[in-house]
Every structure is written in structure tokens, then in C-alpha cells.
Design a protein around this motif. Structure first.
Motif, PDB file in Angstrom:
ATOM      1  N   SER A 268      -4.936   3.446 -17.664  1.00 57.82           N
ATOM      2  CA  SER A 268      -5.113   3.194 -16.238  1.00 57.82           C
ATOM      3  C   SER A 268      -4.383   1.964 -15.741  1.00 57.82           C
ATOM      4  O   SER A 268      -4.314   1.740 -14.534  1.00 57.82           O
ATOM      5  N   ASP A 269      -3.836   1.146 -16.646  1.00 62.87           N
ATOM      6  CA  ASP A 269      -3.175  -0.083 -16.227  1.00 62.87           C
ATOM      7  C   ASP A 269      -1.696   0.096 -15.929  1.00 62.87           C
ATOM      8  O   ASP A 269      -1.071  -0.782 -15.331  1.00 62.87           O
ATOM      9  N   ASP A 270      -1.113   1.232 -16.318  1.00 61.41           N
ATOM     10  CA  ASP A 270       0.321   1.427 -16.125  1.00 61.41           C
ATOM     11  C   ASP A 270       0.614   2.915 -15.946  1.00 61.41           C
ATOM     12  O   ASP A 270       0.393   3.707 -16.864  1.00 61.41           O
ATOM     13  N   PRO A 271       1.148   3.331 -14.785  1.00 60.95           N
ATOM     14  CA  PRO A 271       1.487   4.747 -14.580  1.00 60.95           C
ATOM     15  C   PRO A 271       2.565   5.263 -15.519  1.00 60.95           C
ATOM     16  O   PRO A 271       2.667   6.471 -15.738  1.00 60.95           O
TER      17      PRO A 271
ATOM     18  N   PHE B 286      -2.693   7.589  -8.150  1.00 58.91           N
ATOM     19  CA  PHE B 286      -2.989   7.180  -9.526  1.00 58.91           C
ATOM     20  C   PHE B 286      -4.441   6.720  -9.653  1.00 58.91           C
ATOM     21  O   PHE B 286      -5.107   7.029 -10.663  1.00 58.91           O
ATOM     22  N   LYS B 287      -4.942   5.999  -8.670  1.00 55.98           N
ATOM     23  CA  LYS B 287      -6.347   5.585  -8.708  1.00 55.98           C
ATOM     24  C   LYS B 287      -7.280   6.796  -8.700  1.00 55.98           C
ATOM     25  O   LYS B 287      -8.298   6.814  -9.396  1.00 55.98           O
TER      26      LYS B 287
ATOM     27  N   LYS C 260       0.857  -1.188   0.000  1.00 59.68           N
ATOM     28  CA  LYS C 260       0.000   0.000   0.000  1.00 59.68           C
ATOM     29  C   LYS C 260       0.892   1.236   0.000  1.00 59.68           C
ATOM     30  O   LYS C 260       1.623   1.500   0.959  1.00 59.68           O
ATOM     31  N   THR C 261       0.839   2.015  -1.084  1.00 57.93           N
ATOM     32  CA  THR C 261       1.723   3.163  -1.230  1.00 57.93           C
ATOM     33  C   THR C 261       0.930   4.424  -1.579  1.00 57.93           C
ATOM     34  O   THR C 261      -0.240   4.354  -1.978  1.00 57.93           O
ATOM     35  N   ILE C 262       1.594   5.568  -1.428  1.00 58.86           N
ATOM     36  CA  ILE C 262       0.962   6.855  -1.710  1.00 58.86           C
ATOM     37  C   ILE C 262       0.695   7.008  -3.205  1.00 58.86           C
ATOM     38  O   ILE C 262      -0.386   7.462  -3.621  1.00 58.86           O
ATOM     39  N   GLU C 263       1.658   6.658  -4.041  1.00 60.48           N
ATOM     40  CA  GLU C 263       1.487   6.814  -5.488  1.00 60.48           C
ATOM     41  C   GLU C 263       0.331   5.965  -6.011  1.00 60.48           C
ATOM     42  O   GLU C 263      -0.363   6.370  -6.948  1.00 60.48           O
ATOM     43  N   GLU C 264       0.131   4.808  -5.436  1.00 59.06           N
ATOM     44  CA  GLU C 264      -0.977   3.961  -5.875  1.00 59.06           C
ATOM     45  C   GLU C 264      -2.317   4.639  -5.615  1.00 59.06           C
ATOM     46  O   GLU C 264      -3.211   4.634  -6.467  1.00 59.06           O
ATOM     47  N   GLU C 265      -2.451   5.246  -4.436  1.00 60.60           N
ATOM     48  CA  GLU C 265      -3.681   5.972  -4.111  1.00 60.60           C
ATOM     49  C   GLU C 265      -3.871   7.169  -5.044  1.00 60.60           C
ATOM     50  O   GLU C 265      -4.983   7.438  -5.521  1.00 60.60           O
TER      51      GLU C 265
ATOM     52  N   VAL D 225      -8.493  19.624  -9.485  1.00 62.05           N
ATOM     53  CA  VAL D 225      -7.973  19.437  -8.130  1.00 62.05           C
ATOM     54  C   VAL D 225      -9.080  18.964  -7.195  1.00 62.05           C
ATOM     55  O   VAL D 225      -8.899  18.023  -6.399  1.00 62.05           O
ATOM     56  N   GLU D 226     -10.246  19.587  -7.269  1.00 59.76           N
ATOM     57  CA  GLU D 226     -11.358  19.200  -6.408  1.00 59.76           C
ATOM     58  C   GLU D 226     -11.825  17.773  -6.704  1.00 59.76           C
ATOM     59  O   GLU D 226     -12.125  16.993  -5.782  1.00 59.76           O
ATOM     60  N   LYS D 227     -11.859  17.398  -7.982  1.00 59.47           N
ATOM     61  CA  LYS D 227     -12.313  16.054  -8.343  1.00 59.47           C
ATOM     62  C   LYS D 227     -11.324  14.987  -7.871  1.00 59.47           C
ATOM     63  O   LYS D 227     -11.747  13.900  -7.442  1.00 59.47           O
ATOM     64  N   ILE D 228     -10.042  15.300  -7.954  1.00 62.64           N
ATOM     65  CA  ILE D 228      -9.055  14.326  -7.493  1.00 62.64           C
ATOM     66  C   ILE D 228      -9.134  14.164  -5.982  1.00 62.64           C
ATOM     67  O   ILE D 228      -9.082  13.040  -5.449  1.00 62.64           O
ATOM     68  N   ASN D 229      -9.252  15.264  -5.238  1.00 63.51           N
ATOM     69  CA  ASN D 229      -9.321  15.183  -3.782  1.00 63.51           C
ATOM     70  C   ASN D 229     -10.574  14.446  -3.300  1.00 63.51           C
ATOM     71  O   ASN D 229     -10.567  13.855  -2.213  1.00 63.51           O
TER      72      ASN D 229
END
Length: 592
Positions: free
Chosen positions: A213-216, A199-200, A192-197, A249-253
Motif C-alpha cells: 500500500s505504500d507504493d503503486p 489506489f486508496k 490531488k489526483t485520480i490515481e491517488e483516489e 468492483v462493488e467494494k472498490i466503488n
């Protein structure tokens, strides 16, 4: 007697010669006679010429005869030598090995003839095989047409499912997060990592298409600074290609947990790379001031005495139990039982030797400590000794002291004013450096803490930059956080081309509020609950023999150096990550 003009060829001793004679007509009897000879012709007289015949017999009934004398009448007939020589030249191969043809027609006929002679029936077989394959291909045309129709239908369905391509732009995303509960910043398989959260959330918000969406890597995701397990970041940055959508920004948060926030983004040049274009990084380390309380040898010795009593009692019990078991074992297995007994003793010792945890009563007294001004000045003096370019090979793992990559530049190491939070005094340590190695900051902090507790002079720090290898433990990851990466050089270039500047100061109010709510509070809460820093100090006190360089002279004795191939005690660091031993230098360009 009729005399006719003829050419005879005689063969003798593999020599061929030419003769012109007048010969009566005789029956040939199905034989071909070639006679070649060189004879001197005498036209004035009718003399008989002796010669040797070489007869090629085509009929098996004829007997071979050797050369015999033949009566040849005198003749004046002469064979035309020029005609014969021309024919002989045609029969002989040319010196170049190739036959010369005058006209193009002759060359074409020659090529056609030679091709047929070389290939013969194979050409016919090739033509027949080609005709058969053509027939088979004609039979399979219907199947191919059906397959083509099916494939076209599948392609149409896939095209309908694919989203239309939307224009993307390269941006720098400014963000912050609390690292509690995460295995670091960088995407890692089965972790469980920050980048994974992040990217999702980008995919869910529509900033990244489903096709990517399958590969950053498809959107060139890259971080400015990598953080370890449990390390926080008030300000960090990633570079990524996103779809230009309103209120991004609002949609991502909306799709992120509360402990991860996006502050904003800046449109950058296409070649922008968050890691390589980052000039430097600023880290902050929060530490309670009670860690600087002078080392108490008497209390540690008393605890060690009690611990030895427990070890002796356990050894006696293990000996008694092993004696009872040994009575039932045959003499032939006495040696094996002795080995098992020794193994049991050693395993019992390992289980009993555990660092005692801090008690709530003792921690109440510890947290009442307030650092004196003299001690604070000494702490600041020690951290100042790190500034500049030095060989920090003792402040990381897996590096050779002679590697040039161990030389790092520290711009500043500042110690803030003490602050009291929940009846506990804290210090803020801020270090600004170009780049950091794995665990470098945590080991730098740990060394100063041990030096202050043991009154070791500042002269020890320059000696740690020498090629001598020593064992320096690392401080807990709990107090470490990334303040922000710095892009000073990039901002200078962008001032003239209209690109946005990467500045965290624009979002400073949000960042300070987030730090108080999700970072500082988490650090203080975990320290109050688990007594993390005091338990770390206890582990250091029970391994004092490993730190012989902590002395009033500030020298490094030979017994405190780590020899080549020698392993460092794993009990010193309470939060060792087993993956640290398998990490390459490329994965960890930066520390925490």
C-alpha cells in the motif's frame, strides 16, 4: 717435520686459484688463512714457491701482512679436484634462480623453513592476537545470544503483523471520472489526483495488500492515457495486479467518490502494459456554438478606446504623485527617482490592462445564437484537414519543429450535430488518433475557432505543418474529455488464447448515464456560472496582433512567426499551468 694435507687459498687482485701443497704444522694463532693460487707443480725438485697471501684476521691483535714468500717443501699430495668442484657448484646460485629439490620431503622442509625465516616473530604475534580475539569473542557470546533472542522475538512479531501472501492476477480496470477539482490523472506529489483516489480505494477494498500500500509501483499500476488538470474521462483504463476477491468492483466503488467510477475489469496476460499496448485514443471536445460568431472589430475597438482612457488617467495620477515625492528628494538621487517613476508607470499599466469579463446580459444574447448550416459545413471541412500524418509541432509546447516525435497520425476528426442544452447550443467534436502531444487537441480546436471567426481559408492549416513556428493559443480544458482508449491489436491476440477482450461497449449504458450526470452537466454548469468560453474569446481579441496569420489569404506573414528564443505572451491562455514549463517529453507521451 710432519707434513699434512691441507688446502690453501690465496687471493690476489680478486683472482681465486687452487693449490695443493705439503705444509708443516704450525700454530694458527687464532687466524684463518686462506690461500688460493695457481702454481705449476714440479715433483722432481724441491723449489720454493712464491705466492701472495690474503689473510682474514679475526683477532684484532694480528697485523695484516701482505703476501710473502713461504717456503713450501716438495710434495706429491694433490687435492681431489672433483670433490672441490662439487662443493663449488653447490655454493654457486643456479641459473634458474631456484634451488632444486629431489624429494617431496625436501620441498616441504624448505617451504617451512623459508616461511619461518620470512615472517619470524610476526607469526607468533599473529597466533597470540588470534588467541586474544578468540577470548574476546567467547566473552561476547552471551551478549550475542541475547541479541539473537531479541531479534527473533521482533521477527516473530513482524511475521504476525504481516498478512499471508495471497495470489494476485494482472487485470485491466475500466473506469471513468469527472476531472473537476483534480490535478489530472497521474499520481503527483502534493497534488490531488485520480490515481491517488483509485489506489486508496483498492487498498481499502482489500484488492491490494497493506504490504504494497505504500507504493503503486509494487502492483505495476499504469494508465492507458494521461489527462491534464480538469480534464474528464468517460472511459479510461489502468493495468494493475490485484488480489482475487469476490465482488471486487462493488467494494472498490464503495470507497470512491461519486465522480469516479469503476466499470469492470478484464483478466489479462502477465506482460500486459496499459500504455504500450494501447493502439489509439478517442477524445471528445464539447464546445458552445456561439464561439463561431464572426469577429466584431467595432465593439472591440470601442472597448480598447475606453481602456486607453483609463490607462492615461492612471498615468497622470502616477506622474503627479511622483512629482510630489521628487520635490523632497535630493539632487543626488534624481536619477534613482526617475527609474522608480518609470517602474511605477509600467507596473500600473500591467495592473490596469485586464481582459474584461463577460456580462450576464451579453451572455444571454450570445447563447441565443444558432450555427448556420454553411458555417457548420465550413467547421467540418477545417477539422477534416487535420486527418492523416502531419508535423504538429505548432500544436504543443517545448518541441523542435525538426523532431520526429512531432509527427502524429490522426485517424478521424468528426463534428456531430448541434444539441441545445439549457438554451445553449453545443457541438460535439470527436478526434481519434494514435497518440497526442501536450495541449495538441486544445490548440487544434482553438485554431479552427479563430479561423471561422475571421473567415480565414482552410489553406492555412497545411501551412501550420511547415517548420515555421507560430503562436497558437489553447482552448479551455473545460470541454475536453477522454472517450476511451482502443486495444484493437491486443483483442485480436486474445481471441485465440481464452483471455477476456477489452471492450467499453459492454458498459455503455452506465457510461452514458455517468457522462450526462457528472461530465456533461459539470461542463455546462461551469460554463453558465463562469462564462469560460466567452472570457477565453475576449483574451484572444485583445491579442489580435499576435495572430497575423488570420487573414483572407491564409498566409503566414513574417511578423507573425515566433523567432528562436522569443517568448510567447502568457496572457493568451487563461488557464496556464506553471508546471507545464517543467514537464519533460517522457512525462507527456499523450496530450490532455
Amino acid at each position: 717435520m710432519l707434513v699434512t694435507r691441507t688446502r690453501l687459498s690465496l687471493s690476489l687482485n680478486k683472482k681465486r686459484c687452487l693449490v695443493n701443497v705439503a705444509k708443516p704444522e704450525l700454530p694458527m694463532n687464532n687466524a684463518t688463512i686462506e690461500v688460493k693460487s695457481e702454481l705449476s707443480m714440479n715433483t722432481s725438485s724441491n723449489e720454493q714457491t712464491n705466492s701472495i697471501l690474503s689473510i682474514d684476521q679475526t683477532n684484532s691483535d694480528l697485523d695484516k701482512k701482505k703476501a710473502s714468500e713461504i717456503g713450501v717443501p716438495e710434495t706429491s699430495l694433490v687435492v681431489e679436484e672433483e670433490t672441490y668442484n662439487k662443493k663449488q657448484q653447490q655454493q654457486q646460485p643456479s641459473t634458474s634462480g631456484r634451488k632444486k629439490y629431489v624429494t617431496a620431503k625436501e620441498r616441504r622442509e624448505h617451504k617451512t623453513k623459508n616461511f619461518k625465516n620470512r615472517h619470524g616473530n610476526r607469526l607468533d604475534e599473529h597466533i597470540k592476537k588470534k588467541s586474544r580475539t578468540n577470548n574476546e569473542s567467547n566473552d561476547n557470546k552471551e551478549d550475542e545470544l541475547k541479541n539473537d533472542e531479541i531479534n527473533e522475538n521482533v521477527d516473530k512479531v513482524n511475521d504476525e503483523k504481516k498478512e499471508p501472501r495471497k495470489p494476485k492476477k494482472k487485470v485491466a480496470v475500466l473506469l471513468g471520472f469527472c476531472g473537476t477539482g483534480y490535478q489530472g490523472m497521474q499520481i503527483n506529489r502534493n497534488a490531488k489526483t485520480i490515481e491517488e483516489e483509485l489506489f486508496k480505494a483498492f487498498v481499502a477494498a482489500g484488492a491490494v495488500s497493506k504490504d504494497n500500500s505504500d507504493d503503486p509501483k509494487k502492483v505495476s499500476l499504469m494508465r492507458a492515457a494521461r489527462t491534464d488538470k480538469g480534464v474528464h474521462a468517460a472511459g479510461n483504463l489502468i493495468s494493475i495486479k490485484i488480489i482475487d476477491i469476490p465482488d471486487v468492483v462493488e467494494k472498490i466503488n464503495e470507497h470512491l467518490p461519486e465522480q469516479i467510477r469503476v466499470w469492470g475489469f478484464v483478466k489479462t496476460i502477465r506482460s500486459f502494459h496499459a500504455k504500450t499496448l494501447c493502439d489509439s485514443r478517442i477524445y471528445e471536445y464539447l464546445i458552445p456554438t456561439y464561439v463561431f460568431i464572426p469577429y466584431s472589430q467595432s465593439s472591440i475597438n470601442q472597448t480598447k478606446i475606453n481602456l486607453k482612457k483609463e490607462i492615461n488617467e492612471s498615468n497622470i495620477k502616477s506622474e503627479n504623485s511622483s512629482d510630489i515625492q521628487q520635490e523632497n528628494i535630493n539632487n543626488s538621487t534624481e536619477n534613482c527617482s526617475d527609474i522608480r517613476q518609470e517602474n511605477n508607470r509600467s507596473s500600473n499599466i500591467r495592473q490596469i490592462i485586464e481582459v474584461p469579463l463577460a456580462t450576464p446580459e451579453g451572455m444571454i444574447e450570445k447563447r441565443k445564437y444558432r450555427i448556420p448550416s454553411e458555417t457548420l459545413d465550413y467547421v467540418r471541412q477545417c477539422f477534416k484537414a487535420y486527418e492523416g500524418t502531419h508535423n504538429f509541432h505548432n500544436f504543443t509546447i517545448g518541441r523542435n519543429p525538426k523532431e520526429r516525435s512531432c509527427n502524429r497520425f490522426i485517424t478521424s476528426f468528426e463534428v456531430g450535430e448541434p444539441k441545445i442544452i439549457n438554451n445553449c447550443e453545443w457541438l460535439s467534436l470527436k478526434v481519434h488518433g494514435q497518440s497526442f502531444m501536450l495541449h495538441q487537441i486544445r490548440k487544434m480546436v482553438a485554431l479552427i475557432v479563430m479561423m471561422v471567426r475571421t473567415a480565414t481559408p482552410v489553406t492555412l492549416i497545411p501551412r501550420t505543418f511547415d517548420l515555421v513556428k507560430i503562436n497558437i493559443p489553447k482552448a479551455p480544458a473545460l470541454g475536453l474529455l477522454l472517450e476511451q482508449p482502443v486495444f484493437k491489436s491486443y483483442n485480436k491476440k486474445c481471441m485465440g488464447n481464452g483471455k477476456g477482450l477489452i471492450e467499453f461497449e459492454k458498459h455503455q449504458d452506465k457510461i452514458d448515464e455517468f457522462k450526462l450526470k457528472y461530465i456533461y452537466s459539470k461542463i455546462q454548469e461551469e460554463e453558465l456560472t463562469n462564462n469560460t468560453f466567452q472570457n477565453w474569446l475576449n483574451s484572444l481579441d485583445y491579442h489580435e496582433n499576435d495572430f497575423g496569420y488570420l487573414n483572407p489569404e491564409g498566409i503566414i506573414p513574417d511578423r507573425s512567426t515566433v523567432k528562436q528564443g522569443e517568448k510567447i505572451s502568457p496572457q493568451i491562455d487563461l488557464d496556464d499551468d506553471p508546471e507545464d514549463n517543467n514537464i519533460s517529453d517522457d512525462d507527456y507521451e499523450y496530450d490532455e
